[in-house]
Design an enzyme around this catalytic site. Sequence first.
Site, PDB file in Angstrom:
ATOM      1  N   GLY A 224       0.826  -1.206   0.000  1.00  0.00           N
ATOM      2  CA  GLY A 224       0.000   0.000   0.000  1.00  0.00           C
ATOM      3  C   GLY A 224       0.855   1.249   0.000  1.00  0.00           C
ATOM      4  O   GLY A 224       2.060   1.179  -0.255  1.00  0.00           O
ATOM      5  N   ASN A 225       0.247   2.368   0.262  1.00  0.00           N
ATOM      6  CA  ASN A 225       1.026   3.617   0.364  1.00  0.00           C
ATOM      7  C   ASN A 225       0.386   4.512   1.425  1.00  0.00           C
ATOM      8  O   ASN A 225      -0.623   4.168   2.021  1.00  0.00           O
ATOM      9  CB  ASN A 225       1.133   4.302  -1.002  1.00  0.00           C
ATOM     10  CG  ASN A 225      -0.227   4.666  -1.566  1.00  0.00           C
ATOM     11  OD1 ASN A 225      -0.963   5.446  -0.978  1.00  0.00           O
ATOM     12  ND2 ASN A 225      -0.575   4.068  -2.702  1.00  0.00           N
ATOM     13  N   ARG A 226       1.021   5.665   1.654  1.00  0.00           N
ATOM     14  CA  ARG A 226       0.631   6.511   2.792  1.00  0.00           C
ATOM     15  C   ARG A 226      -0.557   7.424   2.517  1.00  0.00           C
ATOM     16  O   ARG A 226      -0.918   8.226   3.365  1.00  0.00           O
ATOM     17  CB  ARG A 226       1.805   7.406   3.190  1.00  0.00           C
ATOM     18  CG  ARG A 226       2.973   6.685   3.805  1.00  0.00           C
ATOM     19  CD  ARG A 226       4.091   7.705   4.018  1.00  0.00           C
ATOM     20  NE  ARG A 226       5.316   7.072   4.459  1.00  0.00           N
ATOM     21  CZ  ARG A 226       5.610   6.837   5.733  1.00  0.00           C
ATOM     22  NH1 ARG A 226       4.747   7.166   6.674  1.00  0.00           N
ATOM     23  NH2 ARG A 226       6.751   6.282   6.051  1.00  0.00           N
TER      24      ARG A 226
END
Length: 428
Positions: A224-226
């Site tokens: 995923g990412n932030r």
Amino acid sequence: MRIVLGVGGGIAAYKVASLLRLFTEAGHDVTVIPTEAASRFVGVATWEALSGNPVTNSVFDDVDQVKHVRLGHEADLIVVAPATADLLARAATGQANDLLTNTLLMASGPVLFAPAMHTEMWQHAATQANVETLRSRGVTVLEPASGRLTGSDSGPGRLPEPEAIFEAAMALAHGLQAVAPLSPSVNVTAGGTSTGPLFPLAGRTVTISAGGTREPLDPVRFLGNRSSGKQGVALAAAARDAGATVRLVAAHMEVPAPAGVELIAVETALQLREVMLAAAAESDVVIMAAAVADFRPAEVSGSKIKKRDDTADPVITLIRNPDILHELVAVRDAAGSSQLVVGFAAETGDEQGDVLSYAEAKLKRKGCDLLVVNHVGADKVFGQDNNSVVILSRAGSEPQSAAGSKQDVAAIVIDRIGSELSRVFPRT
Ligand code: C5P
């Protein structure tokens, strides 16, 4: 939001049932107060069934609760539709002869009237003076739409369409009235569209992607990412407040979607691509604010990848995801459409170039009309409430800076989109 919906005694009262639905479907708690005359057109049972709240017009019901005081005080917004000539007159002269007019006198939040009556009644000096009085007190009185009236006559006096009243009410509740007061020149028309600066995107459909995609490795793990989705959600709310019909295509977000927008939830980049391409085909504006994973695991295990002492460290092979923004531009160009495509870029500088030079190269590569660029770092932008961006345009105009809360930035971006649309693709 707690909304009081006052209903006046006109045939257009039946249209207000749709307005009530728009409010409740957007998650608002609505108390309907019909006038006695309104109850001759639409029965109390309809309002109770659609609002889920009890309905009365009498100040003598539930006297112990001092209903008019509570309703007026607690309402975040009061909307009166249809506002008849009689109701406008009673409100302007401060009468308190039923629950609705009592409640209006107790109002502590914004109030919006959507008039409907025959053209002669609307244009009568008495009605116009009452409208003037109400407006001078800060009440928003929409212009009626023009068109066919109850009988064979036509002209100004039609109730604006429920969608147009909904949009005006949402804009008012979100404080836009303070920035640009609705004036008689702001004409909310029967088609649900309006002209003037308050609703620069009225009648436009805007599709916005937001949040961060999740690329599965196995049934329990993902890459995923932030991204929190805050900027995309703020854009969706700002586009809604600008009068657009908004579709929010949401990958993983840490914040709820705003009321009054259509929400389509997705998880992976491939799902996002499919939904965006379909939605874009029906959109005037497409904004890619989602943080889309550039790569995904080449293989997704159908069962949880086990940790065993006797096996080597696992290696994840990644493959490229399609560039959705680039594809949206290509599809738009192939169709010869006048759609406006907006990209976002989270950039960092390095020894080879600064943030802006990388962003300008990206704008060319992607081919979008506007690129909203922010400078990212571990503690900047992602998940934060504030943002600072530069808007680059393919047309080559000067870069425009915007900073503040993500809501402030969204309002500036949406405003810019509105002026690009009216400049490049004026309404016909
Ligand atoms: O290439 P980069 O990821 O920096 O570009 C960012 C812009 O491109 C954003 O608008 C993002 O939503 C979009 N994007 C995309 N498909 C990808 C990666 C990014 O549409 N695979």
